[in-house]
Design a protein around this motif. Sequence first.
Motif, PDB file in Angstrom:
ATOM      1  N   CYS A 167     -56.916  -4.546 -44.893  1.00  0.00           N
ATOM      2  CA  CYS A 167     -56.482  -4.388 -43.439  1.00  0.00           C
ATOM      3  C   CYS A 167     -56.934  -5.363 -42.654  1.00  0.00           C
ATOM      4  O   CYS A 167     -57.668  -6.334 -42.889  1.00  0.00           O
ATOM      5  CB  CYS A 167     -57.007  -3.094 -43.087  1.00  0.00           C
ATOM      6  SG  CYS A 167     -58.788  -3.001 -42.957  1.00  0.00           S
ATOM      7  N   CYS A 170     -60.751  -5.860 -42.049  1.00  0.00           N
ATOM      8  CA  CYS A 170     -61.405  -6.602 -43.020  1.00  0.00           C
ATOM      9  C   CYS A 170     -61.162  -7.939 -43.030  1.00  0.00           C
ATOM     10  O   CYS A 170     -62.065  -8.998 -43.317  1.00  0.00           O
ATOM     11  CB  CYS A 170     -60.956  -6.153 -44.553  1.00  0.00           C
ATOM     12  SG  CYS A 170     -61.467  -4.817 -44.955  1.00  0.00           S
ATOM     13  N   CYS A 235     -64.957  -0.705 -46.399  1.00  0.00           N
ATOM     14  CA  CYS A 235     -63.961  -0.227 -45.480  1.00  0.00           C
ATOM     15  C   CYS A 235     -63.145   1.202 -45.668  1.00  0.00           C
ATOM     16  O   CYS A 235     -62.763   1.332 -46.906  1.00  0.00           O
ATOM     17  CB  CYS A 235     -62.801  -1.350 -45.368  1.00  0.00           C
ATOM     18  SG  CYS A 235     -61.565  -0.974 -44.398  1.00  0.00           S
ATOM     19  N   ARG A 237     -60.539   2.237 -44.314  1.00  0.00           N
ATOM     20  CA  ARG A 237     -59.151   2.154 -44.045  1.00  0.00           C
ATOM     21  C   ARG A 237     -58.460   1.663 -45.214  1.00  0.00           C
ATOM     22  O   ARG A 237     -57.354   2.351 -45.490  1.00  0.00           O
ATOM     23  CB  ARG A 237     -58.871   1.140 -42.871  1.00  0.00           C
ATOM     24  CG  ARG A 237     -57.808   1.072 -42.044  1.00  0.00           C
ATOM     25  CD  ARG A 237     -57.864   0.141 -40.681  1.00  0.00           C
ATOM     26  NE  ARG A 237     -58.744   0.862 -39.787  1.00  0.00           N
ATOM     27  CZ  ARG A 237     -59.977   0.585 -39.676  1.00  0.00           C
ATOM     28  NH1 ARG A 237     -60.499  -0.328 -40.607  1.00  0.00           N
ATOM     29  NH2 ARG A 237     -61.066   1.152 -38.974  1.00  0.00           N
ATOM     30  N   CYS A 238     -58.829   0.565 -45.720  1.00  0.00           N
ATOM     31  CA  CYS A 238     -58.204   0.066 -46.845  1.00  0.00           C
ATOM     32  C   CYS A 238     -58.727   0.367 -48.287  1.00  0.00           C
ATOM     33  O   CYS A 238     -58.417  -0.214 -49.230  1.00  0.00           O
ATOM     34  CB  CYS A 238     -57.524  -1.117 -46.841  1.00  0.00           C
ATOM     35  SG  CYS A 238     -58.760  -2.396 -46.385  1.00  0.00           S
TER      36      CYS A 238
HETATM   37 ZN   LIG Z   1     -60.115  -2.845 -44.722  1.00  0.00          ZN
END
Ligand SMILES: [Zn+2]
Lengths: 245, 92
Positions: A167, A170, A235, A237-238
């Motif tokens: 993402c 990152c 992370c 998110r991803c």
């Molecule tokens: Zn990420």
Amino acid sequence: MLSLVERERYLRQIPLLGEGGQERLRDAAVLIAGAGGLGSVCAQMCACAGFGKIRIVDNDVVERHNLNRQVLYAARDHGLFKVDVAARRLRENNPLISVEPVRETITRGSIGNLAKGIDVIIDGMDNYDARYILDDAAFGEGIPLVHGAVNGFYGQVSSVIPGKTPCLHCIVPHPPPSGNIPILGVTVGTVGSIQVAEAIKLVTGLGKPIAGRMLLWDGLMGEAEVIPVSRDPSCTRCNGRGVVP
Amino acid sequence: MKVRVKSFAILRQFLPRETEVEIKEGALVRDLLGLLVKQAPPLAAELFNEQGELKDFVNILLNGRNIHFISGLDSPLREGDLVALFPPAGGG
Ligand SMILES: [Zn+2]
């Protein structure tokens, strides 16, 4: 099926995209986040290419110091809302597409509606707070985000694809200082055009997107280099979904 | 040992786009930056704040991995490593 008018308008690019590719562009909705330097160029290029729906979002008015790089606006547009002028210009350029101007600031509250029904998000923001909001929406909704940013003669582009790439948090874990960054029209012209090329590739499936990688444009040297980007192993998110090729 | 260093964007005012640096065995990223700053003193202001800490927005990629996700400035270097210094752009 493409109409006769569409076939005529897109005559010179259908050999590249195929009728199928042109239809996919026509059926695609793109969110242009920001109608500044990058946003102007991206919106113009999307309209020319024939993206069927362009939703362009910005809450600013045209100021004289915008005109060195924000190519959608003319001197007479001073003081008018950018998205209103942008919508007029884009419709004049391509009456076959639908343009939806939205006078709003991109916030965590507004992004849900703005991203609804969207196939590709194009980043034309000028700060990372807003970019991270786009990133979250992209990963939340599974919409690819074409990130772009500029500074002077330099620029960068990366296609952030949920489920495939790291993402944006990152890729750029700590935002550079914001403020009055020097910007030149030619830099947003170059970087914005590369962003729309990415959007066209993502929609049509042509070529290879700049995914899991970042293109760094150096206008002073007249050269670009593509470097890998990396994922924060922690992370959320991803994590587990971001793949570095 | 030798490592390769690539610089991007504004850092190219102070560093070659790509250069090979001779550095002692077991050196850390911190040592490499020290060496680069010695060769090009104005680079210090681009990389470090007044307290001498790395400006966190400067991405340093060690063989493609951001040192923020390894051991920061204490990330160890090996012969043949590629270090890329990349301050991201922010404007639009
Ligand atoms: Zn990420």
